[in-house]
Every structure is written in C-alpha cells, then in structure tokens.
Motif scaffolding. Structure first.
Motif, PDB file in Angstrom:
ATOM      1  N   SER A 130      37.132  41.059  47.440  1.00  0.00           N
ATOM      2  CA  SER A 130      35.919  41.098  48.261  1.00  0.00           C
ATOM      3  C   SER A 130      34.650  41.081  47.424  1.00  0.00           C
ATOM      4  N   GLY A 131      34.718  41.631  46.207  1.00  0.00           N
ATOM      5  CA  GLY A 131      33.553  41.645  45.334  1.00  0.00           C
ATOM      6  C   GLY A 131      33.510  40.496  44.350  1.00  0.00           C
ATOM      7  N   ASN A 132      34.497  39.615  44.378  1.00  0.00           N
ATOM      8  CA  ASN A 132      34.542  38.464  43.477  1.00  0.00           C
ATOM      9  C   ASN A 132      33.495  37.444  43.912  1.00  0.00           C
ATOM     10  N   PRO A 133      32.547  37.056  43.046  1.00  0.00           N
ATOM     11  CA  PRO A 133      31.457  36.180  43.488  1.00  0.00           C
ATOM     12  C   PRO A 133      31.925  34.800  43.945  1.00  0.00           C
TER      13      PRO A 133
ATOM     14  N   ALA B 195      39.481  34.819  55.965  1.00  0.00           N
ATOM     15  CA  ALA B 195      39.586  35.663  54.770  1.00  0.00           C
ATOM     16  C   ALA B 195      40.580  35.098  53.765  1.00  0.00           C
TER      17      ALA B 195
ATOM     18  N   GLN C 236      32.712  30.292  56.650  1.00  0.00           N
ATOM     19  CA  GLN C 236      31.990  30.735  57.841  1.00  0.00           C
ATOM     20  C   GLN C 236      30.967  29.686  58.278  1.00  0.00           C
TER      21      GLN C 236
ATOM     22  N   SER D  64      41.920  42.132  49.809  1.00  0.00           N
ATOM     23  CA  SER D  64      40.679  42.898  49.798  1.00  0.00           C
ATOM     24  C   SER D  64      40.167  43.168  48.384  1.00  0.00           C
TER      25      SER D  64
ATOM     26  N   TYR E 196      34.925  34.134  45.296  1.00  0.00           N
ATOM     27  CA  TYR E 196      35.528  34.373  46.613  1.00  0.00           C
ATOM     28  C   TYR E 196      34.446  34.539  47.680  1.00  0.00           C
ATOM     29  N   GLN E 197      33.405  35.300  47.381  1.00  0.00           N
ATOM     30  CA  GLN E 197      32.320  35.517  48.339  1.00  0.00           C
ATOM     31  C   GLN E 197      31.652  34.208  48.729  1.00  0.00           C
ATOM     32  N   LEU E 198      31.381  33.355  47.737  1.00  0.00           N
ATOM     33  CA  LEU E 198      30.750  32.062  48.011  1.00  0.00           C
ATOM     34  C   LEU E 198      31.638  31.191  48.887  1.00  0.00           C
TER      35      LEU E 198
ATOM     36  N   HIS F 226      34.009  32.168  50.909  1.00  0.00           N
ATOM     37  CA  HIS F 226      34.107  32.745  52.252  1.00  0.00           C
ATOM     38  C   HIS F 226      32.865  32.417  53.075  1.00  0.00           C
ATOM     39  N   ARG F 227      31.696  32.445  52.453  1.00  0.00           N
ATOM     40  CA  ARG F 227      30.473  32.059  53.160  1.00  0.00           C
ATOM     41  C   ARG F 227      30.531  30.592  53.576  1.00  0.00           C
TER      42      ARG F 227
END
Length: 241
Positions: free
Chosen positions: A118-121, A176, A131, A115, A123-125, A127-128
């Motif tokens: 979660s704010g790591n750019p 995740a 999905q 967790s 990681y966010q990319l 994860h998207r």
C-alpha cells in the motif's frame, strides 16, 4: 504454446509472454483467500516448479477488501471482519507451510500480503491509474465488470441478481490486485516478471492488446499454470500462444 513440466502445465498468454518466461527472472503467484485450490501441498508443488526455472519467486495473497466482500454478500460487519481475519490467517499459514515443505535450495521465496504494498509508490501510481480508467474508459470498465461477473457468479445463492454494493466491493477487490498484472517489475524492482494464476483472467485480452489505454508493461507477462492432470478449457485455450 503449452509447456509441460513434471507437475504443471504452463500456458503463456502470448508469444511475448513466452519470451518473458524464457528469461526466467521472476514469477509472481497470486493466491486467493478461501480458495481450496491453494492447499499447502499445491503451494509446495508450485514452489518446486517455480524454483526450477525462475531466479526469484513471490507469493502474494489478496487481503484487501476481503471483509467488505463478505459484508456485501450478507454477513454483518462484525462477522465479516472476523471471517476475513480467519481466512487470511489460514491462507498465510498454508502458503508458509507449503514453501517450507518445498525448501528450495539457494532460493529465497517471498510470501507477502497485498496490503504490504500500500505504501509502495509504483503500486500507488498503478492503482490510481486503474481507478482513473475505471471512471473514464468504457472498454476497461466493461472488462472489469466481466471479471466481477466471473468472480461473484458462483458466490451468489440461487442465481440472485448482483447488488450495487456487491459490484462495488468486488471492483475494489479487483482494482487492488490489478497493479501486479500491469507492472510487477516496477513494483518489485525485478527485470521482468510472469504473473501466474490457474485460470485465464477475463481482463487479460485487453491488458495485452495493442493500442492505447491501460496496458501491461512490456516486461510483464501473464500465464495460466495448472496441474498437469487438470484438463484445459476453451477459455484457457483462447489466445494461448
């Protein structure tokens, strides 16, 4: 090729993964909560093993969607939240105790919860992207479903069929974690990285295949690392180079 150290056998998934191992830049050791394999003694042994070869070491334990998994398996929401909190506290304590016991000289070993990224750019990319491919790529979705079957199969009592809620919760848990199997170097800003676990992940073959689709970064490797005394299985041998 299987590489045996004093305490562990290391099986790079492919020849390119072997090259990344030889570079020795970084190793990521994923830790599952509630898994008795990851006791403090094992963590200490893994820390000593990693410190002998890699410049940087990270332990990352999965703490996202754990309560949802317990709820999907039949616990009340309140009990699921309490049990998840208890198990996550215990796994962090075991990792820290193991790292402290190993006390690798001159090497910083990071212990982080999933967790925390979660704010790591990057990681966010990633994860998207995971999905997106779950929703649009049939081959990727089938491979993820195989991981769900592998993960939940032993946890369902009496061979009961998997429910839609259980499948959804497990997919969220897996999604995740997947960014670290795709591009740990991008997330942690290291030159290259080897992600390690003690079993071959069912999705590995697809992530390291040639061609289009969702694939691991070129400087990302995967390897099965297990105590030398534990024998290899057919699944571990398959595609190990």
């Amino acid at each position: 090729m299987t590489i045996t150290t004093a305490t562990f056998t290391f099986q790079p998934y492919s020849p390119h993964c072997h090259i990344t191992w030889d570079e020795g830049d970084h190793v990521l050791i994923g830790v599952s909560p509630g898994n008795s394999y990851f006791n403090a003694r094992r963590i200490a042994e893994l820390t000593r093993w990693a410190a002998a070869h890699f410049t940087a070491v990270d332990f990352v334990y999965a703490d996202l969607h754990v309560a949802e998994m317990f709820a999907a398996l039949g616990h009340t929401d309140d009990h699921a939240a309490r049990r998840a909190a208890k198990e996550l506290k215990a796994v962090r304590r075991r990792i820290l105790a193991g790292v402290e016991a190993a006390a690798p000289h001159g090497l910083t070993v990071h212990v982080r919860a999933l967790s925390e990224f979660s704010g790591n750019p990057v990681y966010q990319l990633l994860h998207r992207r995971v999905q997106h491919f779950l929703a649009t790529d049939e081959e990727f979705r089938k491979s993820c479903d195989a991981m769900v079957e592998h993960f939940l199969g032993a946890r369902l009592p009496g061979g009961l069929p998997m429910t839609a809620r259980q499948r959804s919760a497990c997919l969220a848990y897996i999604a995740a974690e997947l960014p670290f199997f795709l591009d740990t170097p991008g997330i942690l800003d290291v030159p290259s990285s080897v992600s390690c676990y003690h079993h071959l992940m069912p999705l590995t073959e697809l992530l390291y295949a040639k061609g289009g689709g969702l694939r691991a970064a070129r400087n990302q490797a995967y390897a099965v690392v297990r105590p030398e005394s534990v024998g290899r299985t057919a699944d571990d041998d398959r595609r190990a180079a």
